[in-house]
Motif scaffolding. Structure first.
Motif, PDB file in Angstrom:
ATOM      1  N   PHE A  72       0.806  -1.220   0.000  1.00 19.72           N
ATOM      2  CA  PHE A  72       0.000   0.000   0.000  1.00 19.72           C
ATOM      3  C   PHE A  72       0.840   1.271   0.000  1.00 19.72           C
ATOM      4  N   PHE A  73       2.207   1.132   0.058  1.00 18.01           N
ATOM      5  CA  PHE A  73       3.090   2.289  -0.092  1.00 18.01           C
ATOM      6  C   PHE A  73       3.793   2.302  -1.454  1.00 18.01           C
ATOM      7  N   ARG A  74       3.528   1.286  -2.284  1.00 15.86           N
ATOM      8  CA  ARG A  74       4.289   1.148  -3.519  1.00 15.86           C
ATOM      9  C   ARG A  74       3.884   2.134  -4.600  1.00 15.86           C
ATOM     10  N   PHE A  75       2.781   2.822  -4.402  1.00 17.31           N
ATOM     11  CA  PHE A  75       2.450   3.873  -5.355  1.00 17.31           C
ATOM     12  C   PHE A  75       3.375   5.071  -5.174  1.00 17.31           C
ATOM     13  N   ILE A  76       4.063   5.139  -4.028  1.00 20.89           N
ATOM     14  CA  ILE A  76       5.033   6.201  -3.758  1.00 20.89           C
ATOM     15  C   ILE A  76       6.450   5.736  -4.092  1.00 20.89           C
ATOM     16  N   LEU A  77       6.789   4.508  -3.654  1.00 21.47           N
ATOM     17  CA  LEU A  77       8.160   4.019  -3.805  1.00 21.47           C
ATOM     18  C   LEU A  77       8.127   2.556  -4.233  1.00 21.47           C
ATOM     19  N   SER A  78       8.621   2.275  -5.422  1.00 24.44           N
ATOM     20  CA  SER A  78       8.597   0.922  -5.962  1.00 24.44           C
ATOM     21  C   SER A  78       9.704   0.063  -5.350  1.00 24.44           C
ATOM     22  N   PRO A  79       9.435  -1.231  -5.081  1.00 21.42           N
ATOM     23  CA  PRO A  79      10.487  -2.125  -4.576  1.00 21.42           C
ATOM     24  C   PRO A  79      11.574  -2.411  -5.602  1.00 21.42           C
ATOM     25  N   VAL A  80      11.298  -2.125  -6.885  1.00 20.75           N
ATOM     26  CA  VAL A  80      12.324  -2.295  -7.922  1.00 20.75           C
ATOM     27  C   VAL A  80      12.726  -0.940  -8.498  1.00 20.75           C
ATOM     28  N   GLY A  81      12.591   0.096  -7.698  1.00 21.20           N
ATOM     29  CA  GLY A  81      12.920   1.449  -8.134  1.00 21.20           C
ATOM     30  C   GLY A  81      14.261   1.914  -7.598  1.00 21.20           C
ATOM     31  N   LEU A  82      14.268   3.076  -6.961  1.00 23.59           N
ATOM     32  CA  LEU A  82      15.500   3.719  -6.520  1.00 23.59           C
ATOM     33  C   LEU A  82      16.323   2.879  -5.544  1.00 23.59           C
ATOM     34  N   LEU A  83      15.665   2.047  -4.759  1.00 18.25           N
ATOM     35  CA  LEU A  83      16.373   1.304  -3.715  1.00 18.25           C
ATOM     36  C   LEU A  83      16.691  -0.138  -4.120  1.00 18.25           C
ATOM     37  N   PHE A  84      16.396  -0.492  -5.344  1.00 16.01           N
ATOM     38  CA  PHE A  84      16.516  -1.891  -5.760  1.00 16.01           C
ATOM     39  C   PHE A  84      17.965  -2.384  -5.723  1.00 16.01           C
ATOM     40  N   ILE A  85      18.891  -1.648  -6.337  1.00 10.91           N
ATOM     41  CA  ILE A  85      20.286  -2.098  -6.400  1.00 10.91           C
ATOM     42  C   ILE A  85      20.946  -2.101  -5.016  1.00 10.91           C
ATOM     43  N   PRO A  86      20.777  -1.046  -4.184  1.00  6.60           N
ATOM     44  CA  PRO A  86      21.340  -1.137  -2.833  1.00  6.60           C
ATOM     45  C   PRO A  86      20.784  -2.310  -2.035  1.00  6.60           C
ATOM     46  N   SER A  87      19.544  -2.703  -2.331  1.00 12.58           N
ATOM     47  CA  SER A  87      18.931  -3.790  -1.566  1.00 12.58           C
ATOM     48  C   SER A  87      19.590  -5.136  -1.848  1.00 12.58           C
ATOM     49  N   VAL A  88      20.267  -5.292  -2.992  1.00 12.06           N
ATOM     50  CA  VAL A  88      20.985  -6.539  -3.268  1.00 12.06           C
ATOM     51  C   VAL A  88      22.032  -6.770  -2.183  1.00 12.06           C
ATOM     52  N   PHE A  89      22.838  -5.748  -1.912  1.00 12.11           N
ATOM     53  CA  PHE A  89      23.891  -5.860  -0.903  1.00 12.11           C
ATOM     54  C   PHE A  89      23.293  -5.971   0.496  1.00 12.11           C
ATOM     55  N   HIS A  90      22.246  -5.195   0.735  1.00 10.79           N
ATOM     56  CA  HIS A  90      21.637  -5.199   2.064  1.00 10.79           C
ATOM     57  C   HIS A  90      21.024  -6.564   2.378  1.00 10.79           C
ATOM     58  N   ASP A  91      20.343  -7.160   1.412  1.00 17.83           N
ATOM     59  CA  ASP A  91      19.755  -8.480   1.627  1.00 17.83           C
ATOM     60  C   ASP A  91      20.834  -9.530   1.879  1.00 17.83           C
ATOM     61  N   TYR A  92      21.912  -9.466   1.096  1.00 15.35           N
ATOM     62  CA  TYR A  92      23.018 -10.422   1.280  1.00 15.35           C
ATOM     63  C   TYR A  92      23.624 -10.268   2.676  1.00 15.35           C
ATOM     64  N   ALA A  93      23.833  -9.022   3.086  1.00 15.48           N
ATOM     65  CA  ALA A  93      24.434  -8.771   4.397  1.00 15.48           C
ATOM     66  C   ALA A  93      23.510  -9.208   5.538  1.00 15.48           C
ATOM     67  N   TYR A  94      22.207  -9.009   5.375  1.00 15.38           N
ATOM     68  CA  TYR A  94      21.265  -9.429   6.407  1.00 15.38           C
ATOM     69  C   TYR A  94      21.250 -10.952   6.564  1.00 15.38           C
ATOM     70  N   VAL A  95      21.428 -11.674   5.465  1.00 15.94           N
ATOM     71  CA  VAL A  95      21.433 -13.133   5.532  1.00 15.94           C
ATOM     72  C   VAL A  95      22.737 -13.650   6.147  1.00 15.94           C
ATOM     73  N   HIS A  96      23.883 -13.110   5.722  1.00 16.74           N
ATOM     74  CA  HIS A  96      25.182 -13.678   6.083  1.00 16.74           C
ATOM     75  C   HIS A  96      25.941 -12.892   7.159  1.00 16.74           C
ATOM     76  N   ASN A  97      25.519 -11.689   7.447  1.00 16.58           N
ATOM     77  CA  ASN A  97      26.238 -10.786   8.365  1.00 16.58           C
ATOM     78  C   ASN A  97      27.663 -10.524   7.891  1.00 16.58           C
TER      79      ASN A  97
END
Length: 202
Positions: free
Chosen positions: A80-105
């Protein structure tokens, strides 16, 4: 994440790139009930797999490395917030590293000898949230969005972190809470739609 057998790459063979090669992971909706399909569509969302080993050079000269086969879901933004900010938009590429770091520390980097080694091993949640903001600012040059995302991670990222790095009890609580959050992602848009319809038919 799938196991990656490669423990060594060379900077000469794999050039640092601003964008990874990705492929979508199929949503598990075939032969499922309508309610489960709605849950997957509204709450789970699309996952992505890194199709080739990827290097990314940060502003300080560090060459970060994401191995082929890593699966992530992008920026975890409620529907319900995606009309403002898409999950594959501005934050998509940084989220690759963030997701990896959250899984593996830890993250992975390519050193000057061309070896893939751990980067900031066991740095912790706060460090990865801070790096997420820095990468978002470097990639997009839009610091406000990065600050909002970092604040959201400070508030809501604990469940995902505990899911991977908490005690057995904390992992169970985090998984249950994330499922409830997913259900709310389904219910709230439906409630909003029903209210709109009722308002229209008055």
């Amino acid at each position: 994440m799938k196991n990656n057998k490669s423990t060594r790459v060379t900077v000469q063979n794999i050039k640092p790139s601003s964008l990874p090669k990705l492929k979508p992971v199929a949503l598990a909706t075939k032969h499922k009930s309508l309610w489960l399909i709605l849950y997957v569509w509204l709450a789970v969302g699309r996952q992505w797999e890194v199709a080739e080993d990827w290097q990314f050079a940060t502003n300080d000269g560090t060459v970060l490395f994401i191995p082929k086969g890593f699966v992530f879901n992008g920026a975890s933004i409620p529907r319900f917030f995606r009309f403002i900010l898409s999950p594959v938009g501005l934050l998509f590429i940084p989220s690759v590293f963030h997701d990896y770091a959250y899984v593996h520390n830890h993250l992975l980097e390519v050193n000057k000898q061309g070896k893939v080694i751990k980067y900031r091993d066991r740095a912790g949640k706060a460090s990865w949230d801070k790096l997420f903001y820095k990468l978002a600012k470097q990639i997009n040059g839009f610091s406000i969005i990065g600050k909002i995302a970092r604040l959201a991670l400070a508030i809501g990222g604990h469940l995902i972190w505990k899911k991977h790095h908490g005690s057995k009890f904390e992992k169970r609580i985090a998984k249950a809470a994330l499922k409830i959050t997913g259900i709310l992602n389904v219910i709230l848009p439906l409630v909003f739609l029903i209210l709109l319809i009722l308002e229209y038919v008055k």
